[in-house]
Write an enzyme that holds these catalytic residues in place. Structure first.
Site, mmCIF file in Angstrom:
data_model
loop_
_atom_site.group_PDB
_atom_site.id
_atom_site.type_symbol
_atom_site.label_atom_id
_atom_site.label_comp_id
_atom_site.label_asym_id
_atom_site.label_seq_id
_atom_site.Cartn_x
_atom_site.Cartn_y
_atom_site.Cartn_z
ATOM 1 N N GLU A 84 15.208 -29.140 12.148
ATOM 2 C CA GLU A 84 16.084 -29.206 13.333
ATOM 3 C C GLU A 84 15.334 -29.682 14.569
ATOM 4 O OE1 GLU A 84 19.139 -25.689 12.680
ATOM 5 O OE2 GLU A 84 19.078 -26.224 14.789
ATOM 6 N N GLU A 114 15.044 -33.335 14.248
ATOM 7 C CA GLU A 114 16.375 -33.922 14.501
ATOM 8 C C GLU A 114 16.632 -33.974 16.001
ATOM 9 O OE1 GLU A 114 19.578 -31.334 13.330
ATOM 10 O OE2 GLU A 114 20.891 -33.007 12.785
ATOM 11 N N CYS A 153 23.547 -22.878 11.741
ATOM 12 C CA CYS A 153 23.283 -21.962 10.622
ATOM 13 C C CYS A 153 24.241 -20.787 10.585
ATOM 14 C CB CYS A 153 21.834 -21.501 10.607
ATOM 15 S SG CYS A 153 21.200 -21.079 12.194
ATOM 16 N N SER A 187 23.882 -29.485 14.449
ATOM 17 C CA SER A 187 22.752 -29.962 13.651
ATOM 18 C C SER A 187 23.267 -30.243 12.243
ATOM 19 C CB SER A 187 21.679 -28.879 13.596
ATOM 20 O OG SER A 187 20.797 -29.158 12.544
ATOM 21 N N LYS A 237 29.164 -15.771 5.419
ATOM 22 C CA LYS A 237 28.301 -16.475 4.462
ATOM 23 C C LYS A 237 28.993 -16.619 3.105
ATOM 24 C CE LYS A 237 24.647 -17.552 6.804
ATOM 25 N NZ LYS A 237 24.240 -18.943 6.981
ATOM 26 N N GLU A 295 31.047 -19.578 3.721
ATOM 27 C CA GLU A 295 30.197 -20.778 3.780
ATOM 28 C C GLU A 295 29.874 -21.275 2.370
ATOM 29 O OE1 GLU A 295 25.943 -20.443 4.919
ATOM 30 O OE2 GLU A 295 26.308 -22.015 6.377
ATOM 31 N N GLU A 331 31.489 -28.640 1.263
ATOM 32 C CA GLU A 331 30.235 -29.331 1.606
ATOM 33 C C GLU A 331 29.041 -28.768 0.838
ATOM 34 O OE1 GLU A 331 32.328 -28.044 3.790
ATOM 35 O OE2 GLU A 331 32.609 -29.345 5.535
ATOM 36 N N CYS A 361 22.412 -12.041 13.735
ATOM 37 C CA CYS A 361 22.715 -11.549 12.381
ATOM 38 C C CYS A 361 22.458 -10.062 12.186
ATOM 39 C CB CYS A 361 21.888 -12.312 11.358
ATOM 40 S SG CYS A 361 22.370 -14.016 11.265
HETATM 41 FE FE1 HC1 Z 1 21.401 -15.099 9.301
HETATM 42 FE FE2 HC1 Z 1 20.409 -17.382 8.775
HETATM 43 S S1 HC1 Z 1 19.621 -15.977 10.380
HETATM 44 S S2 HC1 Z 1 22.501 -17.080 9.619
HETATM 45 O O1 HC1 Z 1 21.995 -14.545 10.817
HETATM 46 O O2 HC1 Z 1 20.125 -18.939 9.799
HETATM 47 O O3 HC1 Z 1 23.609 -14.257 7.603
HETATM 48 O O4 HC1 Z 1 19.617 -12.853 8.652
HETATM 49 O O5 HC1 Z 1 20.347 -15.540 6.557
HETATM 50 O O6 HC1 Z 1 21.473 -18.957 6.423
HETATM 51 O O7 HC1 Z 1 17.556 -17.417 7.721
HETATM 52 C C1 HC1 Z 1 22.764 -14.451 8.287
HETATM 53 C C2 HC1 Z 1 20.372 -13.560 8.930
HETATM 54 C C3 HC1 Z 1 20.613 -15.824 7.668
HETATM 55 C C4 HC1 Z 1 21.000 -18.395 7.304
HETATM 56 C C5 HC1 Z 1 18.627 -17.489 8.045
#
Ligand code: HC1
Ligand code: SF4
Length: 557
Positions: free
Chosen positions: A275, A278, A295, A315, A354, A357, A362, A491
């Site tokens: 990132e 980028e 993320c 990103s 998550k 996600e 994608e 998180c």
């Molecule tokens: Fe997260 Fe991440 S920090 S988003 O909060 O970018 O869920 O812990 O796993 O993917 O590393 C959550 C936490 C996590 C991602 C990372």
């Protein structure tokens, strides 16, 4: 300010928000079912009654403290009134505690126990309620007590209002817009409504059985653990200050059939590294700035819904969860000689979004099962193995090494800080300064030796994100890079973390994460030599064709 509580003089904060909050701070928790310190006061449950100056009985959540006030928090009359309220709630509650996600953590259940409610003077009434078990977020209105905590969390903290009260009187219920499945509404699946629900009316889909099925089917089951999980898991096992809990979990998961357990923080280093490159490329080309982090899947869905003009500013690097999934399926499978179809990748996350996600088109095939921290707790407890007695084991290589930066992803500002660390390693930086602008918004100013300045914002809470993005749009604010995390404090406050998920608990988690970070000898993602090995072997260099193919994506919506 001094007040008299139950015959004792007590010092409270002069600017306390109300009597309930003031007394909570000095160790007196007045029973309540609808009070949230982070939202407006609703005053619906009437459980927090107190007697004032020997006369009135009023709700303490709406009572402003004043010098010399005389309060009784627990008189026989109040005791009876609270019992009556609980009995009324229980009369229209489904009472299916054994199968409830909140069993043992439910506030209604706790008070029913504490007030000795073995019988109910009111007749049981059954009402028609909505249940939806098809989504990542499971709804069961038979357990809802209409406290409105979920509604206020969604509206006031997240600025979304995907759920609200519908119908009147006895028919009243909390439902998503047009009574659709949550996924099909503006809901971003952040799970904050679940985190604040005091009963089990809102819960997270349980995917534990899928893990056991994969093990039984002889699949090559691989686990991967998110940074924030190691800051909260301790709470469930009396291991409050244990910095080795994730190591114990690695060991335990192996005992039940996992072949390998990797660290998502390794991928966080990789994502920050990618990132940062980028970002520097965008600065050079003068395009798609500010760059937004991507993320947090709750934030990505939010941006897609409300700020489509900024989708290209996200990103394109996948989140650490999806990037590590893609690397394991694409490269690691070759190293171990296992067909990716026979690998079942189980990701353990503090987050409910998550799960969503991992189901996005994608990222198809990158990660197979996502368990929240709470589901991991169930897995551990159901084994009967005392986690305290399990010797910690390191994460498996080659995706087990991480820096302090990678671990810092678990709390607000971590992604931005990691990107800044990489910039610092690549260019000559004169100074880095971070200041808090408001609750949930901080500004990091990086002054480069060439006189240029990079401004980075770290934002948590989608209500805050809306204000910041609007300000950026209107030119009232300026930034070059913006980190957004949907949940409070990032998180560590995720919707899949253990109950309760309140201010005090999140502060403790931030402290534990810091302690875990402090024993890590690597500071910046750039120092992660296993990450560099991955580049040497497969990805060549940041933003290469190979890297774009495997760990970048394009959000299409
Ligand atoms: Fe997260 Fe991440 S920090 S988003 O909060 O970018 O869920 O812990 O796993 O993917 O590393 C959550 C936490 C996590 C991602 C990372
Ligand atoms: Fe609102 Fe988040 Fe709950 Fe969806 S998951 S209803 S966005 S609080």
């Amino acid at each position: 300010m001094r007040i008299i509580v139950n015959g004792r003089e007590i010092e409270i904060r002069d600017d306390a928000r109300n009597v309930l909050e003031a007394l909570r701070e000095v160790g007196i928790e007045i029973p309540n079912l609808c009070y949230l310190s982070e939202t407006s006061v609703y005053g619906a449950c009437r459980m927090c009654l107190v007697e004032v100056d020997g006369r009135d009985i009023v709700t303490s959540c709406t009572l402003q403290p004043r010098e010399g006030m005389v309060i009784k928090t627990h008189t026989p009359k109040i005791y009876e009134m609270r019992k009556g309220i609980l009995q009324l709630l229980l009369a229209s509650h489904d009472g299916e505690c054994t199968t409830c996600e909140m069993n043992g953590k439910c506030k209604l259940q706790k008070y029913a126990q504490e007030f000795g409610l073995t019988t109910n003077r009111f007749e049981k009434i059954s009402k028609k309620t909505v249940t939806d078990t098809s989504s990542v977020i499971v709804r069961d209105n038979g357990k809802c007590i209409l406290c409105g905590d979920c509604v206020r969390a969604c509206d006031e903290i997240q600025g979304i209002a995907a759920i609200d009260f519908a119908y009147r009187g006895f028919e009243a219920q909390v439902v998503p817009s047009f009574e659709e499945k949550l996924e099909n509404t503006e809901c971003v699946l952040c799970g904050q409504c679940v985190a604040y629900c005091p009963t089990g009316a809102l819960a997270i889909r349980n995917d534990v059985d899928k893990v056991y099925k994969a093990i039984e089917d002889g699949k090559y089951v691989i686990g991967m653990i998110a940074p924030a999980v190691r800051a909260s898991l301790q709470e469930e096992f009396g291991l409050e200050d244990d910095v080795a809990t994730s190591g114990r979990v690695v060991s335990l998961l192996k005992m039940i059939g996992f072949k390998k357990v990797f660290d998502v923080a390794f991928a966080a280093d990789l994502v920050a590294y990618e990132e940062a490159h980028e970002f520097l490329e965008r600065v050079e080309k003068g395009e798609k700035l500010p760059q937004f982090t991507s993320c947090c899947p709750g934030w990505v869905k939010f941006a897609e819904q409300y700020y489509p003009e900024y989708i290209s500013h996200l990103s394109s690097v996948k989140s650490p969860q999806m990037a590590l999934g893609a690397i394991i399926k694409k490269f690691y499978s070759r190293e171990i000689g296992v067909d990716p179809k026979d690998i079942v990748l189980v990701s353990i996350m503090p987050c409910t979004a998550k799960k969503f996600e991992a189901e996005r088109e994608e990222f198809e095939g990158n990660v197979d099962i996502v368990l929240t921290t709470r589901e991991l707790v169930k897995v551990i407890k159901s084994t009967g193995i005392d986690i305290k007695m399990v010797d910690p084991e390191p994460f498996d290589r080659p995706y087990g090494l991480s820096s302090q930066s990678g671990l810092s992803f678990g709390k607000t500002g971590g992604v931005l800080g990691s990107v800044v660390n990489v910039i610092n390693d690549k260019m000559s930086v004169k100074s880095v300064e971070t200041k808090q602008l408001s609750e949930g918004v901080s500004l990091t100013t990086v002054e480069l030796s060439n006189g240029k300045v990079v401004k980075g914002l770290a934002v948590f809470g989608l209500g805050n994100a809306r204000k910041i993005v609007d300000a950026l749009k209107n030119g009232e604010m300026e930034a070059d890079v913006v980190e957004v995390m949907a949940c409070n404090y990032g998180c560590i406050g995720g919707g899949g973390q253990p109950y309760p998920n309140d201010v005090r608990t999140r502060a403790r988690r931030a402290k534990i994460l810091k302690e875990v970070q402090s024993i890590d000898v690597l500071i910046s993602p750039t120092e992660n030599f296993h990450m560099h090995q991955l580049y040497e072997k497969y990805l060549e260099k940041p933003l290469s064709h190979a890297s774009h193919e495997v760990i970048h994506t394009l959000y299409k919506h």
